[in-house]
Scaffold this motif. Structure first.
Motif, PDB file in Angstrom:
ATOM      1  N   ALA A  55      -2.543  -2.545 -12.047  1.00 47.32           N
ATOM      2  CA  ALA A  55      -2.680  -1.473 -11.055  1.00 47.32           C
ATOM      3  C   ALA A  55      -2.359  -1.984  -9.653  1.00 47.32           C
ATOM      4  O   ALA A  55      -1.668  -1.303  -8.871  1.00 47.32           O
ATOM      5  CB  ALA A  55      -4.088  -0.900 -11.108  1.00 47.32           C
ATOM      6  N   VAL A  56      -2.835  -3.180  -9.315  1.00 48.88           N
ATOM      7  CA  VAL A  56      -2.557  -3.759  -7.999  1.00 48.88           C
ATOM      8  C   VAL A  56      -1.058  -3.960  -7.812  1.00 48.88           C
ATOM      9  O   VAL A  56      -0.500  -3.669  -6.743  1.00 48.88           O
ATOM     10  CB  VAL A  56      -3.316  -5.088  -7.828  1.00 48.88           C
ATOM     11  CG1 VAL A  56      -2.811  -5.841  -6.608  1.00 48.88           C
ATOM     12  CG2 VAL A  56      -4.819  -4.830  -7.706  1.00 48.88           C
ATOM     13  N   ALA A  57      -0.384  -4.456  -8.848  1.00 49.75           N
ATOM     14  CA  ALA A  57       1.066  -4.675  -8.758  1.00 49.75           C
ATOM     15  C   ALA A  57       1.802  -3.358  -8.545  1.00 49.75           C
ATOM     16  O   ALA A  57       2.753  -3.282  -7.755  1.00 49.75           O
ATOM     17  CB  ALA A  57       1.560  -5.366 -10.026  1.00 49.75           C
ATOM     18  N   ARG A  58       1.371  -2.295  -9.227  1.00 48.07           N
ATOM     19  CA  ARG A  58       2.023  -0.994  -9.081  1.00 48.07           C
ATOM     20  C   ARG A  58       1.807  -0.427  -7.683  1.00 48.07           C
ATOM     21  O   ARG A  58       2.715   0.154  -7.080  1.00 48.07           O
ATOM     22  CB  ARG A  58       1.487  -0.018 -10.139  1.00 48.07           C
ATOM     23  CG  ARG A  58       1.896  -0.373 -11.560  1.00 48.07           C
ATOM     24  CD  ARG A  58       1.155   0.486 -12.585  1.00 48.07           C
ATOM     25  NE  ARG A  58       1.424   0.062 -13.947  1.00 48.07           N
ATOM     26  CZ  ARG A  58       2.399   0.550 -14.712  1.00 48.07           C
ATOM     27  NH1 ARG A  58       3.186   1.496 -14.232  1.00 48.07           N
ATOM     28  NH2 ARG A  58       2.571   0.110 -15.943  1.00 48.07           N
ATOM     29  N   ILE A  59       0.590  -0.577  -7.152  1.00 47.98           N
ATOM     30  CA  ILE A  59       0.305  -0.069  -5.806  1.00 47.98           C
ATOM     31  C   ILE A  59       1.069  -0.870  -4.761  1.00 47.98           C
ATOM     32  O   ILE A  59       1.621  -0.316  -3.802  1.00 47.98           O
ATOM     33  CB  ILE A  59      -1.214  -0.091  -5.548  1.00 47.98           C
ATOM     34  CG1 ILE A  59      -1.904   0.940  -6.446  1.00 47.98           C
ATOM     35  CG2 ILE A  59      -1.519   0.180  -4.083  1.00 47.98           C
ATOM     36  CD1 ILE A  59      -3.406   0.942  -6.348  1.00 47.98           C
ATOM     37  N   ARG A  60       1.121  -2.203  -4.939  1.00 42.25           N
ATOM     38  CA  ARG A  60       1.873  -3.032  -3.992  1.00 42.25           C
ATOM     39  C   ARG A  60       3.349  -2.631  -3.980  1.00 42.25           C
ATOM     40  O   ARG A  60       3.976  -2.527  -2.911  1.00 42.25           O
ATOM     41  CB  ARG A  60       1.729  -4.506  -4.364  1.00 42.25           C
ATOM     42  CG  ARG A  60       2.267  -5.457  -3.304  1.00 42.25           C
ATOM     43  CD  ARG A  60       2.289  -6.880  -3.840  1.00 42.25           C
ATOM     44  NE  ARG A  60       0.949  -7.361  -4.122  1.00 42.25           N
ATOM     45  CZ  ARG A  60       0.131  -7.871  -3.215  1.00 42.25           C
ATOM     46  NH1 ARG A  60       0.519  -7.936  -1.949  1.00 42.25           N
ATOM     47  NH2 ARG A  60      -1.067  -8.301  -3.548  1.00 42.25           N
ATOM     48  N   GLN A  61       3.912  -2.400  -5.150  1.00 42.49           N
ATOM     49  CA  GLN A  61       5.313  -1.993  -5.233  1.00 42.49           C
ATOM     50  C   GLN A  61       5.520  -0.627  -4.572  1.00 42.49           C
ATOM     51  O   GLN A  61       6.517  -0.413  -3.864  1.00 42.49           O
ATOM     52  CB  GLN A  61       5.741  -1.930  -6.702  1.00 42.49           C
ATOM     53  CG  GLN A  61       7.202  -1.586  -6.914  1.00 42.49           C
ATOM     54  CD  GLN A  61       7.553  -1.500  -8.387  1.00 42.49           C
ATOM     55  OE1 GLN A  61       6.743  -1.034  -9.202  1.00 42.49           O
ATOM     56  NE2 GLN A  61       8.737  -1.957  -8.745  1.00 42.49           N
ATOM     57  N   PHE A  62       4.573   0.290  -4.766  1.00 44.64           N
ATOM     58  CA  PHE A  62       4.673   1.621  -4.174  1.00 44.64           C
ATOM     59  C   PHE A  62       4.678   1.526  -2.646  1.00 44.64           C
ATOM     60  O   PHE A  62       5.467   2.182  -1.958  1.00 44.64           O
ATOM     61  CB  PHE A  62       3.496   2.483  -4.651  1.00 44.64           C
ATOM     62  CG  PHE A  62       3.502   3.886  -4.127  1.00 44.64           C
ATOM     63  CD1 PHE A  62       4.176   4.892  -4.795  1.00 44.64           C
ATOM     64  CD2 PHE A  62       2.833   4.210  -2.954  1.00 44.64           C
ATOM     65  CE1 PHE A  62       4.186   6.197  -4.302  1.00 44.64           C
ATOM     66  CE2 PHE A  62       2.837   5.498  -2.451  1.00 44.64           C
ATOM     67  CZ  PHE A  62       3.514   6.490  -3.134  1.00 44.64           C
ATOM     68  N   VAL A  63       3.791   0.688  -2.096  1.00 44.23           N
ATOM     69  CA  VAL A  63       3.689   0.552  -0.642  1.00 44.23           C
ATOM     70  C   VAL A  63       4.896  -0.177  -0.072  1.00 44.23           C
ATOM     71  O   VAL A  63       5.426   0.190   0.987  1.00 44.23           O
ATOM     72  CB  VAL A  63       2.384  -0.175  -0.274  1.00 44.23           C
ATOM     73  CG1 VAL A  63       2.344  -0.501   1.219  1.00 44.23           C
ATOM     74  CG2 VAL A  63       1.179   0.675  -0.648  1.00 44.23           C
ATOM     75  N   ASP A  64       5.376  -1.227  -0.751  1.00 41.58           N
ATOM     76  CA  ASP A  64       6.509  -2.010  -0.244  1.00 41.58           C
ATOM     77  C   ASP A  64       7.749  -1.143  -0.051  1.00 41.58           C
ATOM     78  O   ASP A  64       8.541  -1.368   0.875  1.00 41.58           O
ATOM     79  CB  ASP A  64       6.812  -3.171  -1.190  1.00 41.58           C
ATOM     80  CG  ASP A  64       5.793  -4.297  -1.057  1.00 41.58           C
ATOM     81  OD1 ASP A  64       5.045  -4.297  -0.056  1.00 41.58           O
ATOM     82  OD2 ASP A  64       5.735  -5.153  -1.965  1.00 41.58           O
ATOM     83  N   LYS A  65       7.932  -0.143  -0.910  1.00 44.11           N
ATOM     84  CA  LYS A  65       9.098   0.731  -0.791  1.00 44.11           C
ATOM     85  C   LYS A  65       9.015   1.615   0.450  1.00 44.11           C
ATOM     86  O   LYS A  65      10.030   2.171   0.885  1.00 44.11           O
ATOM     87  CB  LYS A  65       9.230   1.600  -2.041  1.00 44.11           C
ATOM     88  CG  LYS A  65       9.637   0.836  -3.288  1.00 44.11           C
ATOM     89  CD  LYS A  65       9.763   1.785  -4.474  1.00 44.11           C
ATOM     90  CE  LYS A  65      10.207   1.038  -5.734  1.00 44.11           C
ATOM     91  NZ  LYS A  65      10.314   1.956  -6.910  1.00 44.11           N
ATOM     92  N   ARG A  66       7.806   1.764   1.005  1.00 40.13           N
ATOM     93  CA  ARG A  66       7.605   2.659   2.149  1.00 40.13           C
ATOM     94  C   ARG A  66       7.126   1.898   3.391  1.00 40.13           C
ATOM     95  O   ARG A  66       6.675   2.511   4.353  1.00 40.13           O
ATOM     96  CB  ARG A  66       6.585   3.741   1.771  1.00 40.13           C
ATOM     97  CG  ARG A  66       7.107   4.640   0.656  1.00 40.13           C
ATOM     98  CD  ARG A  66       5.990   5.272  -0.144  1.00 40.13           C
ATOM     99  NE  ARG A  66       6.534   6.129  -1.188  1.00 40.13           N
ATOM    100  CZ  ARG A  66       6.949   5.695  -2.371  1.00 40.13           C
ATOM    101  NH1 ARG A  66       6.896   4.403  -2.667  1.00 40.13           N
ATOM    102  NH2 ARG A  66       7.429   6.543  -3.261  1.00 40.13           N
ATOM    103  N   ARG A  67       7.202   0.590   3.351  1.00 43.98           N
ATOM    104  CA  ARG A  67       6.654  -0.235   4.421  1.00 43.98           C
ATOM    105  C   ARG A  67       7.400  -0.050   5.745  1.00 43.98           C
ATOM    106  O   ARG A  67       6.814  -0.197   6.826  1.00 43.98           O
ATOM    107  CB  ARG A  67       6.691  -1.705   3.995  1.00 43.98           C
ATOM    108  CG  ARG A  67       6.021  -2.659   4.962  1.00 43.98           C
ATOM    109  CD  ARG A  67       5.949  -4.057   4.378  1.00 43.98           C
ATOM    110  NE  ARG A  67       5.027  -4.113   3.258  1.00 43.98           N
ATOM    111  CZ  ARG A  67       3.717  -4.317   3.396  1.00 43.98           C
ATOM    112  NH1 ARG A  67       3.196  -4.474   4.602  1.00 43.98           N
ATOM    113  NH2 ARG A  67       2.946  -4.371   2.342  1.00 43.98           N
ATOM    114  N   LEU A  68       8.690   0.291   5.698  1.00 43.80           N
ATOM    115  CA  LEU A  68       9.494   0.394   6.909  1.00 43.80           C
ATOM    116  C   LEU A  68       8.910   1.401   7.890  1.00 43.80           C
ATOM    117  O   LEU A  68       8.869   1.167   9.100  1.00 43.80           O
ATOM    118  CB  LEU A  68      10.937   0.768   6.551  1.00 43.80           C
ATOM    119  CG  LEU A  68      11.895   0.968   7.728  1.00 43.80           C
ATOM    120  CD1 LEU A  68      12.034  -0.331   8.521  1.00 43.80           C
ATOM    121  CD2 LEU A  68      13.249   1.458   7.230  1.00 43.80           C
TER     122      LEU A  68
END
Length: 446
Positions: free
Chosen positions: A195-208
């Motif tokens: 779950a942490v990996a999925r959330i991190r990936q979700f946020v990284d795509k929108r970090r800009l």
């Protein structure tokens, strides 16, 4: 001085004689409430909706209690230890002492929840979905059979506790009328690391474009596994819809330049449809807080986007599945959820008749709708969600953002607070680039 005269005889027992004329006004028999169990008005004289409500059978309670767990102890069938918890990634309980594993009983098979949908009549309510009693305490006490100590569990925040003397593990398994104990539970399959990996990936795509404070404070390790309360509803329904459908016969334009307009000619038809259908395992939030979809204050709608859950695999309630997780209590009863159910059933009815009206090329406008719910069955269930929340300060209390992961399928969706000026700059930059490309194209063409 005493009076030795004989007192007058007491009146004979029995009701006094009725007056010759009907008595009206304050204190008259018309103002006296009817006797319990009696109904002074003939239901046949009442409007049909009120008559249906009066004559409808009382809700039937489907007993889902686990008598063997009433004392709060879930013992390992091999060694008798009470230190039992979910083996993550499976639906299996594992004893922490002898490592014995066993599978819970599926609720659908145990209580026949998948049978007789087309025969449902009235309202069938499982025992864990009955009305919540406001005066029922949230604190529950158990007497430890190992050492005699008393263990108290606050059902507002947890469903299991350990005896601090002999280490027995207790769980709230008795279905007290406070909304804490459902009929069934769907265990977590997705691990926290996943779950942490999925959330991190979700946020990284929108970090800009993300808010700087959110990026600075974001720690996926704060992800929490939460069992959220839902009502799972089966329904037997009939629906009728009527309206106007149009079939386009001609399309033409009038005018020139900026005044050009497109017109349509169409044949108009009166359209009526009737459909009988059943609904199996419709999912409704039974928490008022999670059901509040006010987009100005929170992003609760995110949780709906990670549906569906495989509720067919839900297991009979056992508090041991909640060890190591948090949970929220149900605070909405069946009658509070009925309007939301009927809205969703009408949406399903429209979808059911959609294929039959495709010939109306200009569409159909439904003007009248009628829904007849012949029967419903309500089961209270805990569903697993990995949840990360962030409060964005602002006016009117700010905004509460969520990122949620379906604890069974891994479906992930969330809301990330953004820097408004970055979004505006990106929009202006994109617009400028597009305008430059258009000018280059026009110059090259000329």
């Amino acid at each position: 001085m005493s009076d030795s005269r004989t007192p007058p005889p007491l009146p004979s027992s029995g009701p006094p004689p009725l007056p010759a004329q009907p008595v009206t006004g304050p204190g008259s028999p018309q103002e006296v409430p009817p006797l319990p169990g009696s109904f002074p008005v003939d239901p046949a004289t009442l409007p049909q909706p009120i008559r249906d409500e009066i004559e409808a059978p009382d809700p039937v309670a489907l007993d889902t209690r686990a008598a063997e767990l009433k004392d709060g102890l879930n013992r390992c069938p091999k060694c008798g230890s009470t230190d039992v918890r979910l083996k993550l990634g499976t639906d299996v309980l594992v004893c922490q002492f002898c490592r014995n594993e066993w599978h819970g009983t599926r609720a659908e098979e145990a209580f026949g929840l998948g049978d007789g949908l087309d025969q449902l009549r009235g309202t069938v309510v499982a025992s864990g979905a009955r009305d919540i009693e406001a005066d029922t305490a949230s604190l529950m006490s158990f007497k430890c059979t190992g050492c005699g100590a008393e263990v108290t569990i606050n059902t507002e925040s947890t469903m299991t506790a350990r005896c601090h003397w002999c280490r027995h593990v207790f769980g709230v398994n008795e279905q007290v009328a406070n909304g804490a104990v459902p009929d069934a539970v769907l265990p977590f399959r997705i691990t926290k690391d996943d779950a942490v990996a999925r959330i991190r990936q979700f946020v990284d795509k929108r970090r800009l474009f993300a808010l700087k404070a959110f990026k600075d404070q974001f720690t996926p390790e704060n992800v929490v596994g939460v069992y959220l309360p839902y009502m799972i509803v089966d329904s037997n329904v009939s629906a009728s819809v009527a309206g106007r459908g149009e079939i386009k016969t001609r399309e033409y334009t009038r005018g020139t330049g900026d005044k050009k307009q497109t017109y349509y000619d169409a044949d108009v038809y009166q359209v009526e449809r009737h459909v009988d259908f059943t609904v199996d395992d419709l999912t409704l939030e039974s928490s008022a807080e999670r059901g509040n979809l006010d987009a100005r204050a929170n992003t609760n709608n995110i949780i709906n986007t990670i549906l569906p859950f495989d509720t067919k695999n839900a297991l009979k309630w056992n508090a041991s599945f909640l060890t190591g997780f948090t949970s929220e209590k149900r605070n909405l009863d069946v009658e509070k959820l009925r309007p939301r159910l009927e809205d969703q059933l009408l949406s399903i009815a429209r979808a059911e008749v959609e294929d039959s009206v495709r010939r109306y090329t200009r569409g159909v406008r439904w003007e009248k709708e009628r829904l007849d719910v012949h029967g419903t069955r309500w089961v209270s269930m805990y569903l697993p969600v990995w949840l990360y929340s962030y409060h964005q300060p602002g006016k009117n209390g700010g905004m509460l953002h969520y990122i949620a992961v379906n604890g069974r399928t891994g479906e992930t969706m969330g809301s990330v607070p953004v820097q408004q000026w970055k979004m505006l700059l990106a929009a202006l930059t994109t617009g400028t680039i597009i305008e430059a490309l258009v000018l280059l194209f026009l110059v090259a063409s000329s």
